[in-house]
Design an enzyme around this catalytic site. Structure first.
Site, mmCIF file in Angstrom:
data_model
loop_
_atom_site.group_PDB
_atom_site.id
_atom_site.type_symbol
_atom_site.label_atom_id
_atom_site.label_comp_id
_atom_site.label_asym_id
_atom_site.label_seq_id
_atom_site.Cartn_x
_atom_site.Cartn_y
_atom_site.Cartn_z
ATOM 1 C CG ASP A 184 -0.540 -0.148 2.572
ATOM 2 O OD1 ASP A 184 0.984 0.463 2.194
ATOM 3 O OD2 ASP A 184 -1.102 -0.130 3.253
ATOM 4 N N GLY A 210 0.386 4.102 2.359
ATOM 5 C CA GLY A 210 1.005 4.330 3.719
ATOM 6 C C GLY A 210 -0.644 5.385 3.433
ATOM 7 C CG PHE A 246 -6.169 2.928 5.789
ATOM 8 C CD1 PHE A 246 -7.411 3.416 5.527
ATOM 9 C CD2 PHE A 246 -5.681 2.697 6.987
ATOM 10 C CE1 PHE A 246 -8.852 3.373 6.707
ATOM 11 C CE2 PHE A 246 -6.532 2.003 7.791
ATOM 12 C CZ PHE A 246 -7.890 1.945 7.869
ATOM 13 C CG ASP A 279 -5.242 6.382 -0.812
ATOM 14 O OD1 ASP A 279 -4.564 6.437 -0.026
ATOM 15 O OD2 ASP A 279 -6.389 5.926 -0.870
ATOM 16 C CG ASP A 337 -5.784 -5.664 2.202
ATOM 17 O OD1 ASP A 337 -6.738 -5.165 1.547
ATOM 18 O OD2 ASP A 337 -5.326 -5.190 3.132
ATOM 19 C CB CYS A 375 -9.626 -27.116 7.762
ATOM 20 S SG CYS A 375 -9.117 -25.470 7.430
ATOM 21 C CB CYS A 424 -5.195 -25.012 8.818
ATOM 22 S SG CYS A 424 -5.892 -24.963 10.140
ATOM 23 C CB CYS A 475 -8.000 -28.274 11.089
ATOM 24 S SG CYS A 475 -9.734 -26.982 11.297
ATOM 25 C CG HIS A 507 -8.498 -22.660 11.041
ATOM 26 N ND1 HIS A 507 -9.497 -23.246 10.452
ATOM 27 C CD2 HIS A 507 -9.738 -21.415 11.433
ATOM 28 C CE1 HIS A 507 -10.366 -23.469 10.225
ATOM 29 N NE2 HIS A 507 -10.877 -22.092 10.448
#
Lengths: 383, 383
Positions: free
Chosen positions: B105, B107, B109, B159, B278, B316, B318, B321, B346
């Site tokens: 990004d 910066g 935000f 922005d 994201d 799952c 992961c 799990c 997870h």
């Protein structure tokens, strides 16, 4: 108090210790400890998984460090989540996801170091939990019952640990009680798939240690630990204790030095005939940004690493050494969890490389040379 | 202010976006975003690696969740360790160990959300670091220069983000400045191997969002983001903003909804034509013991999990799990690092499964059905 148990023959089939090589110049031994969950090449280092997890690592990562056997702490697990809970969840292996051999300690050391208001009588210990102050009891029989509930492969007898240095009478009394408790633990065993190791006590007194070792050896345990050390005594005192105890322990059983220690302590103990080790140092120091290397310790927060593109150690296969020193420093400066995780993985890998190197050196008749090389590197301090 | 750069042709070869399928009943799209470091199947979710690490996970673990592209935060990395340091250490890929595509990004935000005493003029922003109070400047040109130093594959334009709700004049002023800054960013680009995405601003006003999207589309960026959301507005307001903006963005470029969001937000945005996402939610919630599942969120500290031998989710893959709910609860109750690590893994895996399912559903012409199935499961609340 010792009783013959009906499953003693089965047990002898499930566990064995075979010596593969003995060093010509020192007491160092190269062996294999066979358990129902696999072989452990010795000398071996067991990462500490106090609460059912080796702090900061998945069990896949622990396995990748080269570890074959890990340790769990009975005191911690009995207090939280409770041995019955671990048992309900399938035992410590299934609970934690470690399918290799697991050794559990008995809680004896934590009664001394961690529990509050511990009162010890011949029957056992009464103490308050360090977590919530609730009252627990731990007798030799209960220590074994808990470890059977946890389902570890090797259980430790309950021992009476005292502060060092201490009055002779106190040290002797605790040592004699430890022998009596060992016999009670042995009599309390109910599971043939779990081996029991006795623990040699006796403070810093080599003669008392020798006496204790000989007493326990008569009880014919499948393994023997040297306990009550790593409590602030000088390294030389610890080495003297090993000199006193090891010759009195059976050749054909593994010897385990509990809670030790620095890389240099491990090699000093191996040269005196110790086969098994555990210590929180690799993970605890890793979490605190200190890395072990062949050129001595590296403090990862040091500014000098900021733009250093080199790995911690060129030849190390661990995930930390796949990154730059600059990145590792950044993780610690930024307070990222990955810093402790990666440095714990590195330090555990370092300890495994150390004992693997020792095993190879013993097999090749050059342990003394290996020991001197390592010592020389650590003292160079140019990491 | 837009200038033709000599490498525009090369850039068009390095990055492309190809639509593979479009849903018949919604605006959902299935595509492939091609970068010099590999393809990204869209709709895609990018784990957030704010400080050069996805919190709590090794990059191997991040890859194992199914992620193809991750995000890094320019503001954080510029402050610590500094863009020059990352550049010296080989750029963000080599630094962090993520060899796939990375988006950074700008910066913008963080100037709004994290920096202290931010003053914004037409030239750029001056602010104090939230870490040590030191003064930094960030202009459109500097934001691009930093991202080129970091070496990300996709850079975001700087922005001007404002709080919502806000006065019309303030929202409009920031939106118009964002368009002017986008042109300056485009003119400042020096690296053909880095693509730039523009950011649509305009607050909660669908008409202003539409105007901004159209203005930016004229500048022909290789991708477009919708920014300034996920700042506390109602989900319905966010969806209205997407309804306003998306139709005015080019069909043949990826659309990226920044910082969003909950699983339900992601499906709502996909149905409106968004391709990239994201959000810190999977990792942040994971660290706080909250797990996402197809049957709604699970609070892992809840006593009801104490002796539950089932995994969080049966299907799952992961590492969390692979263990029991009882074990995961124990890790959080005992304050073990592995709890946050496993639950982050997870949740990231859950988000990847969610967008993978969306991709398959779009390809098979049943996105609307998929969306309803998921929504129904989440609302069942019987996890």
């Amino acid at each position: 108090m010792e009783r013959r148990r009906p499953f003693s023959f089965a047990k002898s089939l499930m566990f064995s210790f075979r010596l593969l090589a003995a060093d010509a110049h020192t007491a160092a031994r190269r062996g294999v400890f066979t358990t129902p969950r696999g072989d452990v090449q010795t000398p071996a280092f067991m990462p500490v998984g106090t609460q059912g997890t080796v702090k900061g690592l998945t069990m896949d990562m622990v396995r990748a460090t080269g570890a074959e056997m890990i340790l769990g702490n009975t005191y911690h697990l009995a207090l939280r989540p409770g041995a019955e809970v671990v048992q309900k969840l399938g035992g410590l292996h299934r609970f934690s996801g470690w399918d290799g051999p697991i050794l559990t300690d008995s809680g004896g050391f934590q009664l001394f170091s961690l529990a509050q208001m511990t009162r010890i009588s011949e029957e056992g210990a009464v103490f308050r939990s360090h977590i919530d102050g609730s009252i627990f009891e731990l007798s030799p029989e209960r220590a074994i019952e808990i470890q059977e509930q946890l389902g570890s492969d090797v259980a430790m007898v309950l021992d009476h640990v005292v502060a060092l240095p201490n009055e002779d009478a106190i040290v002797r009394d605790a040592c004699e009680r430890t022998v009596r408790w060992a016999a009670r633990c042995r009599a309390a065993a109910r599971r043939p798939e779990q081996a029991q190791f006795a623990i040699v006590q006796g403070g810093l007194n080599p003669e008392l240690r020798a006496w204790c070792a000989a007493q326990l050896a008569e009880l014919q345990f499948p393994g023997y630990a040297i306990g009550g050390l790593s409590v602030g005594e000088l390294p030389e005192d610890m080495y003297r204790v090993l000199d006193g105890a090891c010759p009195h322990l059976p050749q054909n059983a593994p010897r385990y030095l509990m809670g030790v220690g620095r890389p240099e302590d491990i090699l000093e103990a191996i040269r005196r005939g110790v086969d098994l080790f555990d210590c929180v140092m690799p993970t605890r120091n890793g979490r605190n940004a200190l890395a072990f290397t062949d050129r001595g310790p590296v403090r990862m927060r040091n500014l000098k690493h900021a733009t250093d593109d080199r790995p911690l150690e060129e030849q190390c296969p661990c995930p930390a050494c796949g990154r730059s020193r600059g990145y590792l420093r950044h993780l610690f400066m930024a307070g990222e969890m990955l810093g402790p995780t990666l440095l714990s993985a590195h330090n555990l890998t370092y300890y495994q490389r150390l004992v693997t190197g020792a095993r190879d050196a013993i097999a090749n008749g050059r342990f003394d040379e290996y020991h001197r090389e390592k010592q020389h590197g650590w003292e160079s301090g140019d990491a």
